[in-house]
Design an enzyme around this catalytic site. Structure first.
Site, PDB file in Angstrom:
ATOM      1  N   TYR A 137       6.967  -8.992  14.590  1.00 49.86           N
ATOM      2  CA  TYR A 137       6.325  -9.311  13.314  1.00 49.86           C
ATOM      3  C   TYR A 137       6.013 -10.799  13.150  1.00 49.86           C
ATOM      4  CZ  TYR A 137       6.594  -4.641  11.346  1.00 49.86           C
ATOM      5  OH  TYR A 137       6.403  -3.306  11.097  1.00 49.86           O
ATOM      6  N   LYS A 189      16.954  -1.585  23.112  1.00 45.93           N
ATOM      7  CA  LYS A 189      16.325  -1.078  24.334  1.00 45.93           C
ATOM      8  C   LYS A 189      16.739  -2.002  25.476  1.00 45.93           C
ATOM      9  CE  LYS A 189      13.538   1.862  26.386  1.00 45.93           C
ATOM     10  NZ  LYS A 189      13.826   3.319  26.500  1.00 45.93           N
ATOM     11  N   ASP A 250      10.956   5.301   9.004  1.00 43.94           N
ATOM     12  CA  ASP A 250      10.040   6.349   8.544  1.00 43.94           C
ATOM     13  C   ASP A 250      10.585   7.733   8.914  1.00 43.94           C
ATOM     14  OD1 ASP A 250       8.265   4.534   7.439  1.00 43.94           O
ATOM     15  OD2 ASP A 250       6.484   5.433   8.356  1.00 43.94           O
TER      16      ASP A 250
HETATM   17  C1  IPM Z   1       7.249  -1.126   5.831  1.00 44.49           C
HETATM   18  C2  IPM Z   1       5.763  -1.106   6.018  1.00 44.49           C
HETATM   19  C3  IPM Z   1       5.270  -2.509   6.356  1.00 44.49           C
HETATM   20  C4  IPM Z   1       5.937  -2.932   7.654  1.00 44.49           C
HETATM   21  C5  IPM Z   1       3.746  -2.645   6.452  1.00 44.49           C
HETATM   22  C6  IPM Z   1       3.064  -2.137   5.209  1.00 44.49           C
HETATM   23  C7  IPM Z   1       3.330  -4.044   6.784  1.00 44.49           C
HETATM   24  O1  IPM Z   1       5.380  -0.181   6.976  1.00 44.49           O
HETATM   25  O2  IPM Z   1       7.733  -1.759   4.889  1.00 44.49           O
HETATM   26  O3  IPM Z   1       7.969  -0.504   6.616  1.00 44.49           O
HETATM   27  O4  IPM Z   1       5.415  -2.669   8.748  1.00 44.49           O
HETATM   28  O5  IPM Z   1       7.006  -3.538   7.575  1.00 44.49           O
HETATM   29 MN    MN Z   2       7.018   0.902   7.848  1.00 47.48          MN
END
Ligand code: IPM
Ligand code: MN
Length: 351
Positions: A137, A189, A250
């Site tokens: 990131y 990993k 997720d």
């Molecule tokens: C999250 C989201 C964000 C991320 C996006 C919207 C930039 O998916 O909060 O998990 O990737 O962190």
């Molecule tokens: Mn996310």
């Protein structure tokens, strides 16, 4: 009486609708648990960007630093190219406010809403501590020969000892304080990504010596997605880097019942934190009063816990559990059997 200043960014799509319900519940909790708060609303998001051509005003970060906490609805607008608002608002605030932890409690509240056969609330009950400021990131990388046949795109995962250590330390402390099994799993990993995960693993093992009361454990990220489906009951607290944390949370949200109830916190333990339902702006449901506000309500509870209002946080979480188990037909938008505002009212009633 304690009094807090809370910045509210309703944001895009259904964000403002769900945040309204979260504030309704927090308002009721403040009366019951004797604290006060003042909410100041900020209009950051897609609408503002389309109107002003400015993603975030220059003073935004400084202005937000004057608050005790931030409640965020959702960022993402169908008329804005993907990436602009996410990077310019959400990621910018996470980075500039130094919210280096992304905390995602994963708790199934009712087995009716678990897609895994035979799993009960006690089986899906863990927390992911995601590093929130580094790794892939960081946006480091480059193109070589862009557009040509021999193009190369390089994307770098940037991990610092200090960044890794502060995240791991938070995870160890969190496990000691809240872990139901006092067990911390490093998710990485190490077999392939031998620079980044060497640093993570070494630092993890070093810190483990300072926390003899915490059991440590390791899982590769690919394997953990398998265990989440097969044996989620094995996990207590999981710590991982930014990218892996993004992906596994997720999946974790789905096994706890979906985005309708998944909440998270972007935490700066020494500064201003920001809490959000993680589901996104859901443009097709905007303004219809059908979206599930419980993820935002749960984010409000996390916000209050971070401010030290543990009793209020617990009470809200219990009220959410009662509403889910005794009232709702489903957790998805439009299928709950109640409107967005009615679900907010139900939580207030059960508080
Ligand atoms: C999250 C989201 C964000 C991320 C996006 C919207 C930039 O998916 O909060 O998990 O990737 O962190
Ligand atoms: Mn996310």
């Amino acid at each position: 009486m304690k009094s807090y200043k809370i910045a509210v960014i309703g944001g895009d799509g259904t964000g403002p609708e769900v945040v309204r319900e979260a504030l309704k519940v927090m308002e009721a909790a403040s009366g019951k648990f004797s604290f006060k708060y003042e909410a100041a609303h900020f209009d950051f998001g897609g609408e503002r960007y389309l109107r002003t051509n400015e993603v975030l005003p220059a003073s935004a970060v400084k202005d937000l630093q004057a608050f005790d906490s931030i409640l965020l609805g959702a960022i993402g607008h169908p008329d804005v190219k993907p990436g602009i608002l996410e990077k310019g608002i959400l990621l910018k605030l996470r980075f500039d406010l130094n919210q280096y932890i992304n905390l995602r409690p994963v708790q199934l509240l009712d087995d009716r809403f678990c897609p895994l056969k035979g799993k009960k609330p006690e089986d899906v009950n863990f927390t992911v501590v995601r590093e929130n400021s580094e790794g892939l990131y960081k946006g480091m990388g480059s193109f070589e020969n862009k557009g040509a046949k021999d193009e190369v795109a390089i994307q770098i995962s940037h991990n610092t000892r200090a960044g890794v250590e502060r995240c791991l330390r938070y995870a160890f402390e969190y496990t000691r304080k809240y872990g139901r099994k006092k067990q911390l799993t490093l998710c990485g990993k190490t077999n392939v990504l031998t620079f980044a995960w060497d640093l993570w693993e070494r630092t993890f093992n070093e810190l483990a010596k300072e926390y003899p009361d915490v059991k440590t454990d390791y899982a590769h990220v690919d394997a953990i997605t398998m265990w989440f489906v097969k044996n989620p009951e094995w996990f207590d607290v999981i710590v991982t880097d930014n990218m892996f944390g993004d992906i596994i949370t997720d999946l974790a949200a789905m096994i706890q019942g979906g985005m309708g109830i998944a909440a998270g916190g972007n935490i700066n333990p020494e500064g201003v934190s920001m809490f959000e339902p993680i589901g996104g702006s859901a443009p097709k449901y905007t303004g219809k009063n059908v979206i599930n506000p419980l993820a935002a309500v749960a984010a409000g509870a996390m916000l209050l816990r971070e401010l030290g209002e543990e009793a209020a946080a617990k009470a809200i979480e219990e009220a959410v559990r009662l509403v889910i188990t005794t009232k709702l037909k489903d957790l998805a938008a439009g299928k709950m059997g109640y409107s967005t505002t009615e679900v907010g009212d139900l939580v207030v009633k059960h508080l």
